[in-house]
Design a protein around this motif. Structure first.
Motif, PDB file in Angstrom:
ATOM      1  N   MET A 109      81.784  17.529  53.543  1.00 35.07           N
ATOM      2  CA  MET A 109      83.156  18.835  53.945  1.00 35.07           C
ATOM      3  C   MET A 109      83.692  18.561  52.745  1.00 35.07           C
ATOM      4  O   MET A 109      84.276  17.672  52.389  1.00 35.07           O
ATOM      5  CB  MET A 109      83.666  18.477  55.127  1.00 35.07           C
ATOM      6  CG  MET A 109      84.729  19.344  55.368  1.00 35.07           C
ATOM      7  SD  MET A 109      85.827  19.122  56.889  1.00 35.07           S
ATOM      8  CE  MET A 109      84.804  20.003  58.054  1.00 35.07           C
ATOM      9  N   ALA A 110      84.170  19.705  52.273  1.00 35.07           N
ATOM     10  CA  ALA A 110      84.966  19.775  51.193  1.00 35.07           C
ATOM     11  C   ALA A 110      86.346  19.627  51.521  1.00 35.07           C
ATOM     12  O   ALA A 110      86.777  19.952  52.616  1.00 35.07           O
ATOM     13  CB  ALA A 110      84.776  21.401  50.521  1.00 35.07           C
ATOM     14  N   HIS A 138      80.242  31.808  57.868  1.00 38.21           N
ATOM     15  CA  HIS A 138      81.126  31.674  58.864  1.00 38.21           C
ATOM     16  C   HIS A 138      80.684  30.297  59.614  1.00 38.21           C
ATOM     17  O   HIS A 138      79.552  30.387  60.537  1.00 38.21           O
ATOM     18  CB  HIS A 138      81.061  32.854  60.018  1.00 38.21           C
ATOM     19  CG  HIS A 138      82.235  32.872  60.978  1.00 38.21           C
ATOM     20  ND1 HIS A 138      82.165  32.068  62.151  1.00 38.21           N
ATOM     21  CD2 HIS A 138      83.240  33.412  60.441  1.00 38.21           C
ATOM     22  CE1 HIS A 138      83.059  32.571  62.823  1.00 38.21           C
ATOM     23  NE2 HIS A 138      83.844  33.197  62.055  1.00 38.21           N
ATOM     24  N   ARG A 139      81.150  29.117  59.522  1.00 36.62           N
ATOM     25  CA  ARG A 139      80.830  28.046  59.849  1.00 36.62           C
ATOM     26  C   ARG A 139      81.256  27.643  61.461  1.00 36.62           C
ATOM     27  O   ARG A 139      80.751  26.844  62.258  1.00 36.62           O
ATOM     28  CB  ARG A 139      81.089  26.834  58.990  1.00 36.62           C
ATOM     29  CG  ARG A 139      80.373  26.669  57.893  1.00 36.62           C
ATOM     30  CD  ARG A 139      80.818  25.901  56.822  1.00 36.62           C
ATOM     31  NE  ARG A 139      82.334  26.136  56.503  1.00 36.62           N
ATOM     32  CZ  ARG A 139      83.191  25.472  55.847  1.00 36.62           C
ATOM     33  NH1 ARG A 139      83.057  24.115  55.894  1.00 36.62           N
ATOM     34  NH2 ARG A 139      84.452  26.080  55.351  1.00 36.62           N
ATOM     35  N   ILE A 140      82.246  28.323  61.868  1.00 31.78           N
ATOM     36  CA  ILE A 140      82.919  28.141  63.243  1.00 31.78           C
ATOM     37  C   ILE A 140      82.331  28.769  64.228  1.00 31.78           C
ATOM     38  O   ILE A 140      81.785  28.080  65.225  1.00 31.78           O
ATOM     39  CB  ILE A 140      84.528  28.437  63.131  1.00 31.78           C
ATOM     40  CG1 ILE A 140      85.059  27.534  62.128  1.00 31.78           C
ATOM     41  CG2 ILE A 140      84.957  28.234  64.414  1.00 31.78           C
ATOM     42  CD1 ILE A 140      86.692  27.662  62.030  1.00 31.78           C
TER      43      ILE A 140
END
Length: 64
Positions: A1-2, A51-53
């Motif tokens: 994760m960034a 859109h990761r969420i």
């Protein structure tokens, strides 16, 4: 994760109370909920491609 960008946020106390209750209803931290809302708004405005969420549900198959 960034790594995430940190920045101060000044917000009306009444709005914060609303966000706090809303976040609790969604089982999120206030910070996480604000990020969720901003990401969702950016997606809806077409300014964020990924859109990761909330992944989009698959399209229903057309019945013939």
């Amino acid at each position: 994760m960034a790594p995430k960008k940190n920045f101060p946020l000044r917000i009306d106390p009444k709005l914060y109370e609303v966000l706090e209750r809303w976040a609790a209803d969604e089982f999120r931290s206030v910070n996480g909920h604000i990020e969720f809302l901003l990401r969702d708004a950016a997606m809806r405005a077409g300014r964020l491609k990924e859109h990761r969420i909330l992944p989009q549900p698959p399209e229903p198959e057309a019945e013939e």
